[in-house]
Design a protein around this motif. Structure first.
Motif, PDB file in Angstrom:
ATOM      1  N   ILE A  88       0.878  -1.172   0.000  1.00 39.00           N
ATOM      2  CA  ILE A  88       0.000   0.000   0.000  1.00 39.00           C
ATOM      3  C   ILE A  88       0.916   1.224   0.000  1.00 39.00           C
ATOM      4  CG2 ILE A  88      -1.817   1.258   1.209  1.00 39.00           C
ATOM      5  CD1 ILE A  88      -2.695  -1.371   2.456  1.00 39.00           C
ATOM      6  N   PHE A  89       0.787   2.050  -1.016  1.00 39.56           N
ATOM      7  CA  PHE A  89       1.716   3.175  -1.179  1.00 39.56           C
ATOM      8  C   PHE A  89       0.931   4.459  -1.394  1.00 39.56           C
ATOM      9  CE2 PHE A  89       1.004   0.911  -5.119  1.00 39.56           C
ATOM     10  CZ  PHE A  89       0.708   1.899  -6.044  1.00 39.56           C
ATOM     11  N   ASN A  90       1.595   5.586  -1.115  1.00 38.81           N
ATOM     12  CA  ASN A  90       0.940   6.890  -1.275  1.00 38.81           C
ATOM     13  C   ASN A  90       1.058   7.372  -2.704  1.00 38.81           C
ATOM     14  OD1 ASN A  90       3.560   7.839  -1.508  1.00 38.81           O
ATOM     15  ND2 ASN A  90       3.654   8.567   0.617  1.00 38.81           N
ATOM     16  N   SER A  91       0.473   8.520  -2.977  1.00 35.96           N
ATOM     17  CA  SER A  91       0.457   9.034  -4.348  1.00 35.96           C
ATOM     18  C   SER A  91       1.847   9.429  -4.842  1.00 35.96           C
ATOM     19  CB  SER A  91      -0.483  10.244  -4.435  1.00 35.96           C
ATOM     20  OG  SER A  91      -0.088  11.252  -3.515  1.00 35.96           O
ATOM     21  N   ALA A  92       2.784   9.578  -3.920  1.00 37.12           N
ATOM     22  CA  ALA A  92       4.171   9.903  -4.312  1.00 37.12           C
ATOM     23  C   ALA A  92       4.956   8.654  -4.683  1.00 37.12           C
ATOM     24  CB  ALA A  92       4.863  10.639  -3.179  1.00 37.12           C
ATOM     25  N   ARG A  94       5.635   5.992  -2.514  1.00 39.29           N
ATOM     26  CA  ARG A  94       6.420   5.452  -1.407  1.00 39.29           C
ATOM     27  C   ARG A  94       5.564   4.463  -0.611  1.00 39.29           C
ATOM     28  NH1 ARG A  94      11.156   7.095   0.128  1.00 39.29           N
ATOM     29  NH2 ARG A  94      10.903   8.983  -1.132  1.00 39.29           N
ATOM     30  N   ALA A  95       6.130   3.281  -0.362  1.00 40.96           N
ATOM     31  CA  ALA A  95       5.404   2.234   0.350  1.00 40.96           C
ATOM     32  C   ALA A  95       5.183   2.642   1.800  1.00 40.96           C
ATOM     33  CB  ALA A  95       6.169   0.923   0.282  1.00 40.96           C
ATOM     34  N   ILE A  96       3.930   2.602   2.249  1.00 39.11           N
ATOM     35  CA  ILE A  96       3.575   2.935   3.631  1.00 39.11           C
ATOM     36  C   ILE A  96       3.301   1.660   4.431  1.00 39.11           C
ATOM     37  CG2 ILE A  96       2.035   4.267   5.111  1.00 39.11           C
ATOM     38  CD1 ILE A  96       3.819   5.934   3.212  1.00 39.11           C
ATOM     39  N   HIS A  97       2.659   0.710   3.802  1.00 41.87           N
ATOM     40  CA  HIS A  97       2.413  -0.599   4.413  1.00 41.87           C
ATOM     41  C   HIS A  97       2.813  -1.663   3.390  1.00 41.87           C
ATOM     42  CE1 HIS A  97       0.144   1.278   7.670  1.00 41.87           C
ATOM     43  NE2 HIS A  97      -0.492   1.982   6.741  1.00 41.87           N
ATOM     44  N   SER A  98       3.465  -2.727   3.852  1.00 41.11           N
ATOM     45  CA  SER A  98       3.907  -3.789   2.951  1.00 41.11           C
ATOM     46  C   SER A  98       4.084  -5.074   3.732  1.00 41.11           C
ATOM     47  CB  SER A  98       5.231  -3.410   2.267  1.00 41.11           C
ATOM     48  OG  SER A  98       5.713  -4.479   1.472  1.00 41.11           O
ATOM     49  N   THR A  99       3.769  -6.195   3.089  1.00 39.19           N
ATOM     50  CA  THR A  99       4.009  -7.489   3.729  1.00 39.19           C
ATOM     51  C   THR A  99       5.504  -7.749   3.871  1.00 39.19           C
ATOM     52  OG1 THR A  99       3.766  -8.508   1.533  1.00 39.19           O
ATOM     53  CG2 THR A  99       1.840  -8.543   2.984  1.00 39.19           C
ATOM     54  N   ASP A 100       6.307  -7.071   3.084  1.00 43.56           N
ATOM     55  CA  ASP A 100       7.769  -7.095   3.257  1.00 43.56           C
ATOM     56  C   ASP A 100       8.148  -5.808   3.993  1.00 43.56           C
ATOM     57  OD1 ASP A 100      10.497  -7.234   3.164  1.00 43.56           O
ATOM     58  OD2 ASP A 100      10.637  -7.542   0.987  1.00 43.56           O
ATOM     59  N   SER A 102      10.722  -4.642   5.119  1.00 44.85           N
ATOM     60  CA  SER A 102      11.954  -3.961   4.745  1.00 44.85           C
ATOM     61  C   SER A 102      11.733  -2.942   3.626  1.00 44.85           C
ATOM     62  CB  SER A 102      13.007  -4.985   4.302  1.00 44.85           C
ATOM     63  OG  SER A 102      12.583  -5.654   3.115  1.00 44.85           O
ATOM     64  N   LEU A 103      10.591  -3.055   2.935  1.00 47.46           N
ATOM     65  CA  LEU A 103      10.299  -2.131   1.836  1.00 47.46           C
ATOM     66  C   LEU A 103       9.505  -0.910   2.282  1.00 47.46           C
ATOM     67  CD1 LEU A 103       9.335  -4.644  -1.015  1.00 47.46           C
ATOM     68  CD2 LEU A 103      11.544  -3.537  -0.605  1.00 47.46           C
ATOM     69  N   ILE A 104       9.061  -0.886   3.540  1.00 47.95           N
ATOM     70  CA  ILE A 104       8.295   0.261   4.026  1.00 47.95           C
ATOM     71  C   ILE A 104       9.178   1.507   3.992  1.00 47.95           C
ATOM     72  CG2 ILE A 104       7.127   1.250   6.028  1.00 47.95           C
ATOM     73  CD1 ILE A 104       6.243  -1.567   6.791  1.00 47.95           C
ATOM     74  N   GLY A 105       8.665   2.531   3.361  1.00 46.49           N
ATOM     75  CA  GLY A 105       9.416   3.779   3.196  1.00 46.49           C
ATOM     76  C   GLY A 105      10.185   3.849   1.897  1.00 46.49           C
ATOM     77  N   GLU A 106      10.279   2.727   1.196  1.00 43.76           N
ATOM     78  CA  GLU A 106      10.986   2.695  -0.085  1.00 43.76           C
ATOM     79  C   GLU A 106      10.031   3.048  -1.223  1.00 43.76           C
ATOM     80  OE1 GLU A 106      14.229   2.213  -0.364  1.00 43.76           O
ATOM     81  OE2 GLU A 106      14.444   1.901   1.802  1.00 43.76           O
ATOM     82  N   GLU A 107      10.617   3.418  -2.351  1.00 39.79           N
ATOM     83  CA  GLU A 107       9.806   3.740  -3.518  1.00 39.79           C
ATOM     84  C   GLU A 107       9.363   2.462  -4.227  1.00 39.79           C
ATOM     85  OE1 GLU A 107      11.873   6.410  -6.072  1.00 39.79           O
ATOM     86  OE2 GLU A 107      11.699   8.123  -4.698  1.00 39.79           O
ATOM     87  N   VAL A 108       8.129   2.457  -4.674  1.00 44.41           N
ATOM     88  CA  VAL A 108       7.606   1.302  -5.400  1.00 44.41           C
ATOM     89  C   VAL A 108       7.891   1.481  -6.895  1.00 44.41           C
ATOM     90  CG1 VAL A 108       5.818   0.913  -3.686  1.00 44.41           C
ATOM     91  CG2 VAL A 108       5.315   2.346  -5.671  1.00 44.41           C
ATOM     92  N   ASN A 109       7.492   0.495  -7.647  1.00 45.88           N
ATOM     93  CA  ASN A 109       7.670   0.543  -9.108  1.00 45.88           C
ATOM     94  C   ASN A 109       6.980   1.787  -9.673  1.00 45.88           C
ATOM     95  OD1 ASN A 109       7.472   0.051 -11.946  1.00 45.88           O
ATOM     96  ND2 ASN A 109       7.718  -2.137 -11.558  1.00 45.88           N
ATOM     97  N   THR A 110       7.719   2.536 -10.485  1.00 50.28           N
ATOM     98  CA  THR A 110       7.154   3.771 -11.049  1.00 50.28           C
ATOM     99  C   THR A 110       5.953   3.493 -11.946  1.00 50.28           C
ATOM    100  OG1 THR A 110       8.774   3.655 -12.847  1.00 50.28           O
ATOM    101  CG2 THR A 110       9.365   4.977 -10.923  1.00 50.28           C
ATOM    102  N   ASP A 111       5.908   2.302 -12.527  1.00 50.28           N
ATOM    103  CA  ASP A 111       4.763   1.955 -13.381  1.00 50.28           C
ATOM    104  C   ASP A 111       3.481   1.873 -12.554  1.00 50.28           C
ATOM    105  OD1 ASP A 111       3.609   1.035 -15.942  1.00 50.28           O
ATOM    106  OD2 ASP A 111       3.298  -0.837 -14.852  1.00 50.28           O
ATOM    107  N   GLY A 144      -3.332   7.292  -3.233  1.00 51.53           N
ATOM    108  CA  GLY A 144      -2.312   6.255  -3.346  1.00 51.53           C
ATOM    109  C   GLY A 144      -2.860   5.014  -4.044  1.00 51.53           C
ATOM    110  N   GLY A 145      -2.153   3.919  -3.889  1.00 56.16           N
ATOM    111  CA  GLY A 145      -2.565   2.692  -4.568  1.00 56.16           C
ATOM    112  C   GLY A 145      -2.250   1.459  -3.761  1.00 56.16           C
ATOM    113  N   ILE A 146      -2.854   0.362  -4.167  1.00 57.64           N
ATOM    114  CA  ILE A 146      -2.649  -0.945  -3.534  1.00 57.64           C
ATOM    115  C   ILE A 146      -2.248  -1.932  -4.623  1.00 57.64           C
ATOM    116  CG2 ILE A 146      -3.687  -2.769  -2.125  1.00 57.64           C
ATOM    117  CD1 ILE A 146      -5.865  -0.714  -1.350  1.00 57.64           C
ATOM    118  N   SER A 147      -1.225  -2.715  -4.354  1.00 56.35           N
ATOM    119  CA  SER A 147      -0.794  -3.727  -5.323  1.00 56.35           C
ATOM    120  C   SER A 147      -0.728  -5.083  -4.644  1.00 56.35           C
ATOM    121  CB  SER A 147       0.581  -3.372  -5.911  1.00 56.35           C
ATOM    122  OG  SER A 147       1.592  -3.464  -4.920  1.00 56.35           O
ATOM    123  N   VAL A 148      -1.131  -6.091  -5.384  1.00 53.48           N
ATOM    124  CA  VAL A 148      -1.063  -7.479  -4.908  1.00 53.48           C
ATOM    125  C   VAL A 148      -0.274  -8.279  -5.936  1.00 53.48           C
ATOM    126  CG1 VAL A 148      -2.350  -9.555  -4.285  1.00 53.48           C
ATOM    127  CG2 VAL A 148      -3.272  -7.300  -3.705  1.00 53.48           C
TER     128      VAL A 148
END
Length: 248
Positions: A88-92, A94-100, A102-111, A144-148
């Motif tokens: 679950i990431f914000n409109s910028a 950046r991952a805010i919630h993640s099952t991993d 270690s990725l919280i706070g990191e940038e998600v795929n730009t696509d 933001g968005g949610i990816s599975v």
């Protein structure tokens, strides 16, 4: 190769080809149905997470303040072995919630961020796995968005099992259908060729007569009679010629 043998071969080959074609179509349809079921299942999960996120945003919470989302997505991943990750990431982007974690706070795929312009459920293939996603909104617009991310291994394994099972069933069905078709073709050929066989025996003078008024058999009898009459006339003519030679 006789006519009957050719007929049986053609009918059996046609039946086998038809059974194989039906099996191929059924396999393709089943694979498409499986893909649609998977898409519907993930779309339902995305819809549930989207509704929960938007409900919390509507009461004034920020995305990182929705503490229930992290254990929720971890529980969903634990309950479904085919799910590799939920982010679950914000409109910028950046991952805010993640099952991993270690990725919280990191940038998600730009696509994924680019796809937030559409409200539909989207999907893409990344490193052999399928990613489904959707966006969520707050009072200001897109928040933001949610990816599975779903593994394709389970689907591939199901397809392989289905293919092997369908191949075995197709082989048995094709063999049974071919045997049935061969028997039917043989019976048909026997019934179809019987009058012609009787006519041939009549013409060969095998001591068979028509015994009925069937057109072919009656014509064969008449032909044999005309042959015999012609032979008798020839014999008489030859006898008269011989008699003339003797008299001379």
């Amino acid at each position: 190769m006789t006519f009957v043998s050719r007929l049986i071969l053609v009918v059996a080959a046609s039946v086998i080809a038809a059974v194989i074609a039906i099996a191929v179509v059924a396999f393709g349809a089943s694979d498409r149905v499986g893909a649609e079921i998977e898409r519907a299942r993930v779309a339902n999960l995305l819809g549930t997470l989207k509704a929960s996120t938007e409900a919390n945003l509507s009461i004034g919470l920020l995305l990182d303040q929705i503490s229930l989302l992290q254990p929720r997505i971890e529980r969903e991943k634990a309950n479904d072995p085919s799910i590799l990750a939920i982010d679950i990431f914000n409109s910028a982007g950046r991952a805010i919630h993640s099952t991993d974690r270690s990725l919280i706070g990191e940038e998600v795929n730009t696509d994924w961020v680019r796809r937030l312009i559409n409200d539909d459920v989207w999907n893409s293939v990344e490193r052999g796995d399928t990613v489904f996603g959707t966006r969520f909104e707050n009072d200001l617009g897109v928040a933001g968005g949610i990816s599975v991310t779903v593994s394709d291994e389970a689907r591939t394994a199901r397809a392989e099992r289905l293919g092997l099972d369908l191949a075995a069933r197709t082989a048995v069905l094709a063999l049974a259908a071919a045997l049935a078709a061969a028997v039917a073709a043989a019976v048909f050929a026997q019934v179809f060729t019987r009058p012609f066989d009787r006519v041939a025996r009549i013409l060969r003078s095998d001591g068979v007569t028509s015994g009925d008024d069937a057109g072919l058999c009656q014509l064969a009898d008449a032909t044999v009679q005309s042959w015999r009459h012609a032979e008798a006339q020839v014999d008489r003519g030859l006898g008269q010629i011989g008699a003339l030679d003797d008299a001379a």
